[in-house]
Write a protein that holds these residues in place. Structure first.
Motif, mmCIF file in Angstrom:
data_model
loop_
_atom_site.group_PDB
_atom_site.id
_atom_site.type_symbol
_atom_site.label_atom_id
_atom_site.label_comp_id
_atom_site.label_asym_id
_atom_site.label_seq_id
_atom_site.Cartn_x
_atom_site.Cartn_y
_atom_site.Cartn_z
ATOM 1 N N GLY A 1 23.263 -16.570 28.210
ATOM 2 C CA GLY A 1 23.989 -16.560 27.241
ATOM 3 C C GLY A 1 23.500 -17.349 25.677
ATOM 4 N N THR A 2 23.599 -17.999 26.672
ATOM 5 C CA THR A 2 22.501 -19.100 24.945
ATOM 6 C C THR A 2 20.737 -18.503 25.235
ATOM 7 O OG1 THR A 2 23.513 -21.096 26.348
ATOM 8 C CG2 THR A 2 21.411 -21.748 24.522
ATOM 9 N N ILE A 3 21.019 -17.844 26.395
ATOM 10 C CA ILE A 3 18.982 -17.054 25.763
ATOM 11 C C ILE A 3 19.567 -16.012 25.075
ATOM 12 C CG2 ILE A 3 17.434 -15.636 26.807
ATOM 13 C CD1 ILE A 3 17.711 -17.782 29.612
ATOM 14 N N VAL A 4 20.873 -15.396 25.397
ATOM 15 C CA VAL A 4 21.204 -13.956 24.393
ATOM 16 C C VAL A 4 21.210 -14.277 23.089
ATOM 17 C CG1 VAL A 4 22.646 -12.238 24.424
ATOM 18 C CG2 VAL A 4 21.692 -13.202 26.733
ATOM 19 N N SER A 5 21.993 -15.573 22.534
ATOM 20 C CA SER A 5 22.387 -16.261 21.351
ATOM 21 C C SER A 5 21.378 -16.329 20.812
ATOM 22 C CB SER A 5 23.091 -17.080 21.976
ATOM 23 O OG SER A 5 24.555 -17.198 22.106
ATOM 24 N N ALA A 6 20.294 -16.761 21.122
ATOM 25 C CA ALA A 6 18.577 -16.831 20.904
ATOM 26 C C ALA A 6 17.926 -15.406 20.092
ATOM 27 C CB ALA A 6 17.402 -17.983 21.028
ATOM 28 N N TRP A 7 18.488 -14.809 21.332
ATOM 29 C CA TRP A 7 17.656 -13.533 20.722
ATOM 30 C C TRP A 7 18.145 -12.973 19.668
ATOM 31 C CZ3 TRP A 7 18.089 -10.459 25.878
ATOM 32 C CH2 TRP A 7 17.205 -11.150 27.031
ATOM 33 N N ILE A 8 19.561 -13.098 19.403
ATOM 34 C CA ILE A 8 20.504 -12.480 18.056
ATOM 35 C C ILE A 8 19.650 -13.089 16.772
ATOM 36 C CG2 ILE A 8 22.530 -12.452 17.711
ATOM 37 C CD1 ILE A 8 23.677 -11.164 20.234
ATOM 38 N N LEU A 9 19.952 -14.557 17.894
ATOM 39 C CA LEU A 9 19.511 -15.499 15.843
ATOM 40 C C LEU A 9 18.395 -15.146 15.498
ATOM 41 C CD1 LEU A 9 21.535 -18.748 16.856
ATOM 42 C CD2 LEU A 9 21.704 -17.341 14.908
ATOM 43 N N THR A 10 16.943 -14.829 16.062
ATOM 44 C CA THR A 10 15.475 -14.685 16.161
ATOM 45 C C THR A 10 15.016 -14.103 14.792
ATOM 46 O OG1 THR A 10 15.468 -15.313 18.313
ATOM 47 C CG2 THR A 10 13.974 -14.483 17.292
ATOM 48 N N ILE A 11 15.640 -12.896 14.834
ATOM 49 C CA ILE A 11 15.208 -12.148 12.805
ATOM 50 C C ILE A 11 16.344 -12.677 12.069
ATOM 51 C CG2 ILE A 11 15.515 -10.300 12.028
ATOM 52 C CD1 ILE A 11 14.472 -9.148 14.867
ATOM 53 N N PRO A 12 17.294 -13.235 11.946
ATOM 54 C CA PRO A 12 17.738 -13.931 10.989
ATOM 55 C C PRO A 12 17.266 -14.757 10.436
ATOM 56 C CG PRO A 12 19.599 -13.454 12.454
ATOM 57 C CD PRO A 12 18.411 -12.553 12.600
ATOM 58 N N MET A 13 17.268 -15.789 11.310
ATOM 59 C CA MET A 13 16.795 -17.443 10.971
ATOM 60 C C MET A 13 15.055 -17.249 10.979
ATOM 61 S SD MET A 13 19.403 -19.425 11.266
ATOM 62 C CE MET A 13 18.364 -20.619 11.358
ATOM 63 N N SER A 14 14.579 -16.798 11.502
ATOM 64 C CA SER A 14 13.100 -16.272 10.793
ATOM 65 C C SER A 14 13.198 -15.544 9.699
ATOM 66 C CB SER A 14 11.921 -15.520 12.242
ATOM 67 O OG SER A 14 12.315 -14.739 12.289
ATOM 68 N N ALA A 15 13.530 -14.746 9.111
ATOM 69 C CA ALA A 15 13.651 -14.747 8.031
ATOM 70 C C ALA A 15 14.278 -15.438 7.124
ATOM 71 C CB ALA A 15 14.621 -12.971 7.686
ATOM 72 N N ALA A 16 15.419 -15.940 6.690
ATOM 73 C CA ALA A 16 15.826 -17.212 6.422
ATOM 74 C C ALA A 16 15.052 -18.436 5.829
ATOM 75 C CB ALA A 16 17.607 -17.215 6.941
ATOM 76 N N ILE A 17 14.317 -18.509 6.783
ATOM 77 C CA ILE A 17 13.207 -19.546 6.828
ATOM 78 C C ILE A 17 12.323 -19.402 5.928
ATOM 79 C CG2 ILE A 17 12.035 -21.214 8.113
ATOM 80 C CD1 ILE A 17 13.590 -21.034 10.691
ATOM 81 N N ALA A 18 11.720 -18.244 6.215
ATOM 82 C CA ALA A 18 10.567 -17.132 5.371
ATOM 83 C C ALA A 18 11.304 -17.297 3.624
ATOM 84 C CB ALA A 18 10.437 -15.523 6.234
ATOM 85 N N ALA A 19 12.456 -16.860 3.540
ATOM 86 C CA ALA A 19 11.909 -16.968 2.874
ATOM 87 C C ALA A 19 12.747 -17.631 1.508
ATOM 88 C CB ALA A 19 13.796 -15.737 2.686
ATOM 89 N N ALA A 20 13.368 -18.921 2.195
ATOM 90 C CA ALA A 20 12.694 -19.882 1.190
ATOM 91 C C ALA A 20 11.844 -20.539 1.375
ATOM 92 C CB ALA A 20 13.795 -21.604 2.430
ATOM 93 N N THR A 21 10.862 -20.400 2.130
ATOM 94 C CA THR A 21 9.371 -20.940 2.423
ATOM 95 C C THR A 21 9.042 -20.027 1.284
ATOM 96 O OG1 THR A 21 9.594 -21.140 4.389
ATOM 97 C CG2 THR A 21 7.115 -21.091 3.689
ATOM 98 N N TYR A 22 8.895 -19.009 0.845
ATOM 99 C CA TYR A 22 8.668 -17.442 -0.282
ATOM 100 C C TYR A 22 9.124 -18.765 -1.648
ATOM 101 C CZ TYR A 22 7.313 -14.273 -3.707
ATOM 102 O OH TYR A 22 7.167 -13.528 -4.815
ATOM 103 N N GLY A 23 10.415 -18.573 -1.794
ATOM 104 C CA GLY A 23 10.779 -19.530 -3.050
ATOM 105 C C GLY A 23 9.691 -20.568 -3.432
ATOM 106 N N LEU A 24 9.649 -21.866 -2.366
ATOM 107 C CA LEU A 24 8.749 -22.940 -2.478
ATOM 108 C C LEU A 24 7.791 -22.565 -3.095
ATOM 109 C CD1 LEU A 24 10.466 -25.289 0.732
ATOM 110 C CD2 LEU A 24 10.849 -25.108 -1.644
ATOM 111 N N LEU A 25 7.062 -21.734 -2.352
ATOM 112 C CA LEU A 25 5.406 -21.182 -2.026
ATOM 113 C C LEU A 25 5.209 -20.505 -3.645
ATOM 114 C CD1 LEU A 25 4.273 -19.732 0.792
ATOM 115 C CD2 LEU A 25 3.685 -21.803 -0.010
ATOM 116 N N THR A 26 5.935 -20.546 -4.379
ATOM 117 C CA THR A 26 6.243 -19.356 -5.977
ATOM 118 C C THR A 26 6.309 -20.388 -6.801
ATOM 119 O OG1 THR A 26 8.510 -19.358 -5.783
ATOM 120 C CG2 THR A 26 7.329 -17.105 -4.996
ATOM 121 N N LEU A 27 6.902 -21.546 -6.454
ATOM 122 C CA LEU A 27 6.903 -22.922 -7.486
ATOM 123 C C LEU A 27 5.167 -23.593 -7.791
ATOM 124 C CD1 LEU A 27 9.857 -24.987 -5.732
ATOM 125 C CD2 LEU A 27 9.938 -23.228 -8.452
#
Length: 331
Positions: free
Chosen positions: A302-328
């Motif tokens: 179940g812990t592994i499946v939770s990581a599966w479900i979170l992978t796309i949204p969490m990496s997307a959120a980190i990337a979006a925040a990184t893009y915001g910082l890079l544009t500065l």
């Protein structure tokens, strides 16, 4: 500045490929190490060589990643999008590696590209994402679980009259081949994704046309994932090889061959970038369930499946925040 961005993106893409190798090294060799069919260093060397060979075989998955996820503009702004996507993927890989969770490097990369693309308001190809990412993301683990269950039932029936000691020795020897087959499938899938990102960066910078993969990109990506694989991913090996279920050699072979078959079909037949991690994890659960359902440690699963479900949204959120910082800091 733009040429410097290209060099930075290629370097970070290869760094991602390296993290993919040590993060996902467990996929191919956890079963053979847990059953003591191979020593850790021999298993890692075998996996590294087969990852290298698999990475050089096909370009289908690379084409899907390079042209099918997002369409950034062909300027430095587009390079910033690709760079932010890679940072999001690497960050999530490191987080899950530290926690010993076998999450998907593939989906971390795809999530990173989606998050950076949405933050930059560039075209995100949702139909391709649904058809070649989300649907296979659900289907491949289910197929892996059910097929592995069926294969293990067939093995148990075929060898029901055999001496347990002799059967185990035979399958332990066979694990070298099954681990090699799975490592080849991992290279066929995961190194292709890095190739696709590098081609995307080259096209965005106007340094390449089309979506074919130059030979130097193939060699660089194949070498990076092989080197990362040989570096090892001991935390995740323990989770897959021991914490989900106690494996015997026959179950190890069944899980490896099932997972590698799914990877080959998805990469060569459908050009779909599926997760090696999801596929082998579900196959291990499938062979374990043939013993009895309680033999699988469903809490860990179940812990592994939770990581599966979170992978796309969490990496997307980190990337979006990184893009915001890079544009500065970047034009």
């Amino acid at each position: 500045m733009e040429f410097a961005l290209v060099i930075a993106v290629v370097a970070i893409a290869l760094a991602f490929d390296y993290t993919n190798g040590f993060h996902d090294a467990a996929n191919a060799i956890a079963t053979s190490i847990s059953t003591r069919a191979l020593t850790p260093r021999v298993a890692l060397l075998l996996a590294a060589v087969m990852n290298l060979l698999g990475a050089l075989v096909s370009e289908g998955v690379a084409s899907t990643i390079g042209s099918g996820i997002i369409s950034p503009p062909e300027n430095s702004g587009g390079m910033t999008v690709v760079l932010a996507g890679l940072v999001g993927a690497i960050a999530w890989n490191l987080i899950t590696w530290w926690r010993g969770l076998p999450s998907s490097s593939s989906h971390a990369l795809i999530g990173g590209l989606i998050g950076a693309g949405m933050a930059a308001s560039v075209t995100v190809h949702w139909s391709v994402i649904v058809g070649k990412v989300l649907v296979p993301m659900v289907v491949s683990p289910l197929v892996g679980f059910c097929l592995a269950y069926g294969v293990m039932v067939a093995i148990a029936w075929l060898f029901r009259r055999g001496s347990p000691g002799r059967v185990n020795r035979g399958f332990r020897a066979g694990q070298s081949l099954s681990a090699a087959a799975l490592a080849f499938g991992h290279g066929l899938q995961d190194a292709q994704k890095t190739m696709g990102v590098i081609v995307l960066a080259l096209v965005t910078a106007g340094l390449h046309t089309g979506h074919d993969v130059p030979l130097w990109v193939k060699l660089a990506a194949a070498g990076a994932i092989a080197l990362g694989t040989y570096s090892g991913g001991w935390r995740i090996m323990r989770t897959l090889g021991r914490r989900v279920i106690k494996l015997d050699p026959a179950r190890g072979v069944a899980a490896d061959l099932t997972a590698s078959s799914v990877l080959y079909v998805m990469a060569i037949g459908l050009h779909a970038p599926v997760s090696t991690t999801h596929t082998i994890s579900s196959a291990i659960m499938g062979v374990g369930a043939t013993r009895r359902l309680s033999a699988v440690r469903w809490g860990v699963a179940g812990t592994i499946v939770s990581a599966w479900i979170l992978t796309i949204p969490m990496s997307a959120a980190i990337a979006a925040a990184t893009y915001g910082l890079l544009t500065l800091f970047l034009p």
